[in-house]
Design a protein around this motif. Structure first.
Motif, short mmCIF file in Angstrom:
data_model
loop_
_atom_site.label_atom_id
_atom_site.label_comp_id
_atom_site.label_asym_id
_atom_site.label_seq_id
_atom_site.Cartn_x
_atom_site.Cartn_y
_atom_site.Cartn_z
N PRO A 41 0.84 -1.20 0.00
CA PRO A 41 0.00 0.00 0.00
C PRO A 41 0.87 1.24 0.00
O PRO A 41 1.79 1.38 0.81
CB PRO A 41 -0.80 -0.12 1.31
N SER A 68 0.08 4.25 0.82
CA SER A 68 -0.17 5.10 1.97
C SER A 68 0.56 4.62 3.21
O SER A 68 0.66 5.33 4.20
CB SER A 68 -1.67 5.17 2.27
N GLU A 122 -11.58 -4.02 -2.31
CA GLU A 122 -10.34 -3.23 -2.33
C GLU A 122 -9.91 -2.87 -0.90
O GLU A 122 -8.72 -2.92 -0.57
CB GLU A 122 -10.55 -1.97 -3.16
N MET A 177 -6.37 -3.84 1.03
CA MET A 177 -5.52 -2.85 1.70
C MET A 177 -5.31 -3.22 3.17
O MET A 177 -4.20 -3.12 3.69
CB MET A 177 -6.14 -1.46 1.58
N SER A 191 -2.92 -6.17 3.36
CA SER A 191 -1.57 -5.81 2.90
C SER A 191 -0.84 -4.93 3.89
O SER A 191 0.39 -4.86 3.87
CB SER A 191 -1.66 -5.11 1.54
N ARG A 192 -1.58 -4.26 4.74
CA ARG A 192 -0.93 -3.46 5.78
C ARG A 192 -0.46 -4.33 6.95
O ARG A 192 0.36 -3.90 7.75
CB ARG A 192 -1.89 -2.38 6.29
N LEU A 252 -6.74 -0.89 -7.69
CA LEU A 252 -5.96 -0.12 -6.72
C LEU A 252 -4.65 0.37 -7.33
O LEU A 252 -4.22 1.51 -7.08
CB LEU A 252 -5.68 -0.97 -5.48
N GLN A 276 -2.79 3.56 -5.62
CA GLN A 276 -2.88 3.30 -4.19
C GLN A 276 -1.88 2.26 -3.72
O GLN A 276 -1.61 2.16 -2.52
CB GLN A 276 -4.30 2.83 -3.85
N ILE A 277 -1.33 1.48 -4.64
CA ILE A 277 -0.36 0.43 -4.29
C ILE A 277 0.76 0.42 -5.33
O ILE A 277 0.62 1.00 -6.42
CB ILE A 277 -1.02 -0.96 -4.23
#
Length: 231
Positions: A112, A114, A151, A155, A158-159, A220, A225-226
């Motif tokens: 990600p 972010s 989605e 996320m 994946s975090r 994404l 975003q990724i």
């Protein structure tokens, strides 16, 4: 029978400075730096946040070639092959567009954007410096995203851990939401006698969740975003 082949960039860009205060580009994958020349950087940039076939790559590359006056040290095919060999670009092939997409993304790991402020800053600089995007437009691109349910689940997982597309499919198959420890992660991914880290991409070929998770990851990525990594 006709086949489809898609390509995309792997890793993220960073500008570094040598002892002579000269700047140069590097691509970073899993904390390892790869130096690239101007032509390689231009082609990698054309593929960054894009999922393209060769004709689309050629069109994007030619735009950059005119803008940047890239010295043609090698043909586009040779440059693309070199980037694929070095692992800086990934490719996937299939009998249908979706099969090619899964072949491309199945073994790539999702990060990600972010989750890393330095990475966001480096990406912001790439947009403004290399691609010539205005600062106001770049800020707009980085506004808060509103993912759909699938989605958002990608996320969230994946975090918690570095997961490949195939591993995210497996998590969806078993309904895993908490993989915050090694034990929970291994139980979610390899809770049977057949699945291994070497065959999980193939094992998920018939998974019910494969299409919706793969499409979510692709969306994404296209919305910046990724990024994708290798391990």
């Amino acid at each position: 029978m006709n086949t489809h082949t898609y390509y995309t960039a792997v890793g993220h860009f960073r500008r570094k400075t040598n002892a002579l205060d000269q700047s140069y580009p590097v691509i970073i994958i899993n904390q390892q730096e790869y130096c690239v020349d101007i032509q390689e950087m231009a082609l990698w940039t054309a593929l960054n946040w894009r999922l393209l076939d060769f004709s689309q790559i050629e069109a994007e590359y030619n735009k950059l070639d005119q803008d940047c006056i890239i010295p043609a040290r090698r043909t586009l095919e040779d440059c693309l092959g070199r980037l694929c060999t070095r692992g800086l670009v990934a490719s996937g092939t299939g009998e249908t567009g979706f099969e090619a997409l899964y072949d491309l993304l199945g073994g790539l790991y999702v990060t990600p954007l972010s989750a890393s402020l330095p990475l966001r800053l480096a990406t912001f600089l790439k947009l403004t410096v290399l691609k010539g995007v205005s600062i106001s437009k770049a800020r707009e691109l980085f506004r808060r995203d509103r993912p759909n349910k699938q989605e958002a689940q990608v996320m969230a997982l994946s975090r918690q851990a570095l997961l490949s597309t195939a591993e995210l499919v497996k998590c969806a198959e078993v309904g895993a939401k908490d993989i915050s420890t090694d034990e929970k992660l291994m139980d979610a991914l390899y809770n049977d006698n057949d699945t291994t880290s070497d065959n999980i991409v193939d094992m998920m070929l018939t998974a019910e969740s494969r299409e919706r998770v793969t499409v979510a990851i692709a969306n994404l990525y296209l919305r910046k975003q990724i990024i994708f990594q290798r391990v």
